[in-house]
Structures are given as C-alpha cells and as structure tokens.
Design an enzyme around this catalytic site. Structure first.
Site, PDB file in Angstrom:
ATOM      1  N   GLY A 156      -6.207  77.264  10.321  1.00  0.00           N
ATOM      2  CA  GLY A 156      -6.704  76.519   9.177  1.00  0.00           C
ATOM      3  C   GLY A 156      -7.842  75.622   9.598  1.00  0.00           C
ATOM      4  N   ALA A 213      -5.933  73.082  12.181  1.00  0.00           N
ATOM      5  CA  ALA A 213      -4.862  73.452  13.097  1.00  0.00           C
ATOM      6  C   ALA A 213      -4.828  74.954  13.329  1.00  0.00           C
ATOM      7  CB  ALA A 213      -3.504  72.978  12.568  1.00  0.00           C
ATOM      8  N   VAL A 241      -1.960  77.990  14.602  1.00  0.00           N
ATOM      9  CA  VAL A 241      -0.545  78.245  14.816  1.00  0.00           C
ATOM     10  C   VAL A 241      -0.398  79.451  15.736  1.00  0.00           C
ATOM     11  CG1 VAL A 241       1.684  78.719  13.753  1.00  0.00           C
ATOM     12  CG2 VAL A 241      -0.009  77.341  12.533  1.00  0.00           C
ATOM     13  N   LYS A 258       2.241  74.760  16.237  1.00  0.00           N
ATOM     14  CA  LYS A 258       1.065  74.342  15.477  1.00  0.00           C
ATOM     15  C   LYS A 258       0.359  73.249  16.259  1.00  0.00           C
ATOM     16  CE  LYS A 258      -0.220  72.924  10.784  1.00  0.00           C
ATOM     17  NZ  LYS A 258       0.319  72.682   9.424  1.00  0.00           N
ATOM     18  N   ASP A 293       1.207  70.938  -1.339  1.00  0.00           N
ATOM     19  CA  ASP A 293       0.304  72.062  -1.063  1.00  0.00           C
ATOM     20  C   ASP A 293       1.031  73.400  -1.238  1.00  0.00           C
ATOM     21  OD1 ASP A 293      -2.143  73.192  -0.436  1.00  0.00           O
ATOM     22  OD2 ASP A 293      -1.829  73.105   1.734  1.00  0.00           O
TER      23      ASP A 293
END
Length: 285
Positions: free
Chosen positions: A77, A80, A82, A97, A195
């Site tokens: 993202g 971050a 993962v 993460k 979110d």
C-alpha cells in the site's frame, strides 16, 4: 452469537444461510499485547537521535527482519508492505506488515503514521472474533514499525469486484453477512474500522470463511490521536461524514459495507468521479 436480528441477519436471509451454530469456536488472544501507545522511544543513533527508516530501503525474500524470516510479498500500500514470513521464535507462519515511510516524510507525519499502525494493533488485538484477523505482535525495529498478524489463506475480495470476476450473489450475501456481524462485534467494543472495502476482506473458498483485516486507520471511539480534518481511508467507500472529516460512527462502517456489497454484486462502484471534490459531491447528495 449473532442471530437474525444482528447486523448480518438481512444478508444472511438473502443468502439462505442460517447463523453460525452455537458452540462455534472463538479464538482467544494468548497474552495481552504490551502495546501502550506511550511505549519507550525508538533506540537512539550514535548522534543521539531516534532511529529512522533508511530512505529507499528494500526488504528481500530470505532476509531476517527482527526475528522474522521474510518470504514472499503479499501486498503493498501507500505506507506499508505485507510479507509472508516465518517467526523464528515460534516457527509459526505469519503475515508481517512493515511501515515503509522514509526520511522524506516530515517528523510529525512519520510519527503519526507509526502511531496509526500501533493503534491498529491496539484496536484489532483486543478483538477475538472468528472473522477478524488476529494481531500476534507489534513493535518497532530499526526505525520500522511492524505488525505480525495471523496468516490467512485466501484472496481479498478486491479480486472479485470487477465485471467478469464476480462471485455468485448468494455467496456475496453470505460473506458480507459475516462481515456485518464482525463489525457489530467490534462496534460493541468501541472500535470503528474506518476503511471497509473488498480489498480488506479475505475469502478462503476452501473453508468458506471471511476475515476482516487492516485496521490501519481504525481508532477507539474515545481516542484523541486522530487529528481533526484528516481524511483516512479509501474515499470511494466513505460515508459523507468521513469525507467531510467529521466524527465517524458505527454507521460509517455500515455505509462502506453497503458500497462494498454493491460493488461485489455489480462489478462497479456506486459513486464515481475523476476528482475528490466531485466524488464528495456525489456521495453527499
């Protein structure tokens, strides 16, 4: 235990599925997370300054990060990455993460992003529910904040949110009913996700399970850590009050879930625009 009066009841009726049977196991979090948000500061450098992430630092499969051996990348993202990783202390496979902000971020924004990620652990780590991804560990290593999460087999529903790749409507209703029940569980404990979208819901087709993940912008209702006027989350799925940076409530998550259901059933978003102001206008009308 959810029943037909719970948040997921109407979707479950649509899907033709009954609620989870009494006695379904609910995972328990082992020891409480030692995550006081006022934790000790990051280790100092030789010049006495807090350790910061290295600009442009890359993590590679096979690399050791703290006590985690990195495997393949699972997702990325804006702030971050993962990874699938092996916890060498416990030999468990986890999803790791790692916050990827670098030196070009102002100190106040970097600190806020770190706090937000730790708040994800603080919020999600308190939620022992079969449809919410479990947080195992959180902390800071060499200037990078990290979360070690339960590794969940499956794909995120963002893979099934476009025309030609959609899942059967009955299955969508069944899954989203479970998400609604998981959100109700979180809301009853003062946690708002903020979110909800297909990409933050993982579906394991083999076991017909869903997991709500990424409480990265979640906050406790009584927390003051989120600054007024800051939009956090994915605008296309946001409720009007969230786009306006007004206080969010449990109903804000339900609005986002409604947008998610619409997209999974039609292959398109209900509100579309080429600009944030245009999108805000369409959502608010």
């Amino acid at each position: 235990m959810p029943d037909e009066s719970s948040r997921g009841g109407w979707l479950r009726n649509l899907s033709g599925k009954a609620g989870k049977a009494a006695g379904d196991p609910v995972p328990k979090i082992g020891k409480p997370l030692e995550l006081a948000l006022a934790e000790k500061p990051a280790p100092a450098t030789a010049q006495g300054q807090p350790a910061r992430p290295v600009r442009g630092q890359l993590f590679r499969p096979g690399q050791l990060f703290h006590h985690f051996r990195l495997q393949n990348q699972l997702g990325r993202g804006a702030t971050a990455i993962v990874y699938k990783a092996l916890d060498e202390r416990s030999s468990n496979v986890i999803a790791l993460k790692i916050l990827t902000l670098t030196d070009d971020w102002p100190d106040e924004l970097l600190d806020e992003a770190k706090l937000r990620l730790l708040r994800e652990a603080d919020a999600a780590g308190s939620l022992a529910h079969p449809d919410i991804v479990e947080i195992r560990e959180a902390g800071e290593h060499e200037g990078h904040v990290y979360l070690a999460m339960e590794y969940v087999e499956g794909v995120n529903l963002g893979m099934h949110a476009t025309e030609g790749r959609m899942l059967p409507p009955r299955l969508v209703a069944e899954m989203c009913a479970r998400v609604a029940d998981a959100l109700y569980f979180a809301h009853q404990r003062g946690v708002i996700h903020r979110d909800i979208k297909p990409a933050n819901i993982v579906f394991d087709q083999r076991n017909r399970r869903v997991r709500v993940m990424d409480f990265g912008v979640a906050r406790l209702e009584n927390s003051r850590a989120t600054r007024t006027g800051v939009i956090l989350g994915s605008p296309s799925y946001m409720a009007p009050e969230q786009l306006d940076a007004r206080p969010v409530t449990a109903q804000s998550d339900l609005f986002s879930l409604g947008v998610t259901v619409f997209q999974l059933l039609t292959g398109m978003l209900p509100f579309r625009s080429d600009s944030i102001p245009g999108l805000m206008q369409k959502i608010s009308v």
